[in-house]
Design a protein around this motif. Structure first.
Motif, PDB file in Angstrom:
ATOM      1  N   UNK A  32       3.241  -7.042 -11.859  1.00 37.99           N
ATOM      2  CA  UNK A  32       3.463  -6.010 -12.874  1.00 37.99           C
ATOM      3  C   UNK A  32       3.266  -4.616 -12.279  1.00 37.99           C
ATOM      4  N   UNK A  33       2.246  -4.467 -11.467  1.00 37.16           N
ATOM      5  CA  UNK A  33       2.020  -3.177 -10.797  1.00 37.16           C
ATOM      6  C   UNK A  33       3.161  -2.864  -9.837  1.00 37.16           C
ATOM      7  N   UNK A  34       3.700  -3.894  -9.209  1.00 34.83           N
ATOM      8  CA  UNK A  34       4.815  -3.703  -8.278  1.00 34.83           C
ATOM      9  C   UNK A  34       6.060  -3.215  -9.019  1.00 34.83           C
ATOM     10  N   UNK A  35       6.307  -3.780 -10.180  1.00 33.97           N
ATOM     11  CA  UNK A  35       7.437  -3.328 -10.995  1.00 33.97           C
ATOM     12  C   UNK A  35       7.242  -1.883 -11.443  1.00 33.97           C
ATOM     13  N   UNK A  36       6.050  -1.572 -11.916  1.00 28.92           N
ATOM     14  CA  UNK A  36       5.765  -0.204 -12.354  1.00 28.92           C
ATOM     15  C   UNK A  36       5.919   0.784 -11.205  1.00 28.92           C
ATOM     16  N   UNK A  37       5.414   0.418 -10.040  1.00 29.06           N
ATOM     17  CA  UNK A  37       5.478   1.324  -8.891  1.00 29.06           C
ATOM     18  C   UNK A  37       6.917   1.620  -8.499  1.00 29.06           C
ATOM     19  N   UNK A  38       7.756   0.592  -8.476  1.00 30.66           N
ATOM     20  CA  UNK A  38       9.166   0.816  -8.140  1.00 30.66           C
ATOM     21  C   UNK A  38       9.854   1.687  -9.185  1.00 30.66           C
ATOM     22  N   UNK A  40       0.827  -1.206   0.000  1.00 27.86           N
ATOM     23  CA  UNK A  40       0.000   0.000   0.000  1.00 27.86           C
ATOM     24  C   UNK A  40       0.865   1.260   0.000  1.00 27.86           C
ATOM     25  N   UNK A  41       1.908   1.249   0.793  1.00 30.91           N
ATOM     26  CA  UNK A  41       2.802   2.410   0.843  1.00 30.91           C
ATOM     27  C   UNK A  41       3.483   2.628  -0.502  1.00 30.91           C
ATOM     28  N   UNK A  42       3.900   1.537  -1.134  1.00 31.21           N
ATOM     29  CA  UNK A  42       4.590   1.636  -2.421  1.00 31.21           C
ATOM     30  C   UNK A  42       3.675   2.223  -3.497  1.00 31.21           C
ATOM     31  N   UNK A  43       2.456   1.691  -3.610  1.00 29.20           N
ATOM     32  CA  UNK A  43       1.530   2.176  -4.634  1.00 29.20           C
ATOM     33  C   UNK A  43       1.136   3.627  -4.375  1.00 29.20           C
TER      34      UNK A  43
END
Length: 298
Positions: A190-196, A99-102
């Motif tokens: 995929x969302x995790x990669x984009x967020x980073x 949640x913090x990352x997004x």
């Protein structure tokens, strides 16, 4: 006889007053002269004292004094941080939860012009089970173009490198979770990669790759094409059958209608605006519950 005495007394008084009047005038002039002389003497003395004081003051001020050159004084200047802290890119091995990352990645400035020198970069995001198999080829692809690309690797948490990683991939693994093919956690990865990748304000284009992908053009060609492109490359088409519209679930209505349902490859290339939309989405992704896992299996 009595009247004669009074007359003589009056006459004598007038005569005496007449004699005293010139004396009074002389006395007045005498006092005036004394006062004038006293004033002249005092004025002369005061003028002399004033001149002496001025001469003394001038001699004191004219005396040479030791001055400190301005150049020798220590310069006190507050350190300027500006946007330095705001633009600092977190380490890929940060401790932010999902949640913090997004939330952090969804932040975006609304002013398009950057108040600093910015070299737009391409973020190459590798979704892998283990190592990047074609790492030597990618290393040659990236060689000589430092500062124009970023690398992010999402691999299985259980993967441990048995040999040293290629230099360009060293330290580029992001905090990852297990991924199964056809599962919603594939979308989460995929969302995790984009967020980073969005945490770096310089990343402008985002490419999702697998461990077996290879470049077929040199870096300059790929970079120029992507930076000059005004389109996003996301596959989307209508497909009838069990692996197409057969995966649609009526529970997604009315937000997602059957007419809007599309199939496409998971591999994509997109710009920063669309990437922010993907990680910020709270409308469509929550409509794909775990109950749809069987329908999403290929």
């Amino acid at each position: 006889m009595k009247g004669l005495k009074q007359s003589l007394a009056t006459t004598f008084t007038k005569l005496f007053n007449a004699i005293l009047q010139p004396i009074n005038v002389l006395y007045f002039f005498f006092l005036f002269g004394c006062g004038l002389a006293t004033g002249v003497i005092l004025s002369s003395n005061l003028k002399s004292v004033s001149c002496n004081l001025l001469a003394s003051q001038f001699s004191v001020s004219a005396a040479p004094t030791e001055t400190v050159p301005l150049a020798t004084l220590p310069a006190f200047k507050l350190p300027r941080t500006g946007l330095k802290e705001h633009l600092k890119v977190p380490d890929v091995k940060h401790d932010m939860d999902e949640k913090e990352l997004l939330w952090r990645a969804s932040m975006t400035p609304r002013i398009r012009e950057y108040p600093f020198d910015r070299v737009p970069k391409v973020a190459f995001m590798f979704l892998t089970k283990g190592p990047v198999l074609m790492a030597p080829l990618w290393e040659k692809f990236f060689q000589g173009h430092e500062g124009m690309y970023s690398i992010y690797v999402h691999s299985s948490p259980s993967y441990n490198e048995s040999k040293p990683e290629s230099p360009v991939f060293h330290g580029r693994r992001i905090p990852s979770k297990d991924v199964q093919w056809g599962s919603t956690n594939l979308i989460e990865a995929e969302r995790r990669l984009l967020a980073n990748a969005l945490l770096d304000i310089s990343n402008q284009r985002f490419v999702l790759l697998s461990e077996s992908c290879i470049p077929i053009f040199d870096f300059s060609t790929v970079y120029t094409h992507l930076m000059n492109s005004t389109k996003n490359h996301v596959e989307s088409y209508v497909l009838n059958g069990p692996v197409g519209d057969g995966r649609y679930d009526p529970r997604m209505r009315p937000v997602i209608k059957i007419e809007q349902w599309r199939k496409g490859s998971q591999w994509f290339e997109m710009d920063r605006d669309l990437a922010i939309d993907v990680v910020s989405d709270q409308k469509y992704f929550p409509l794909v519950p775990e109950a749809l896992q069987e329908k999403m299996l290929c």
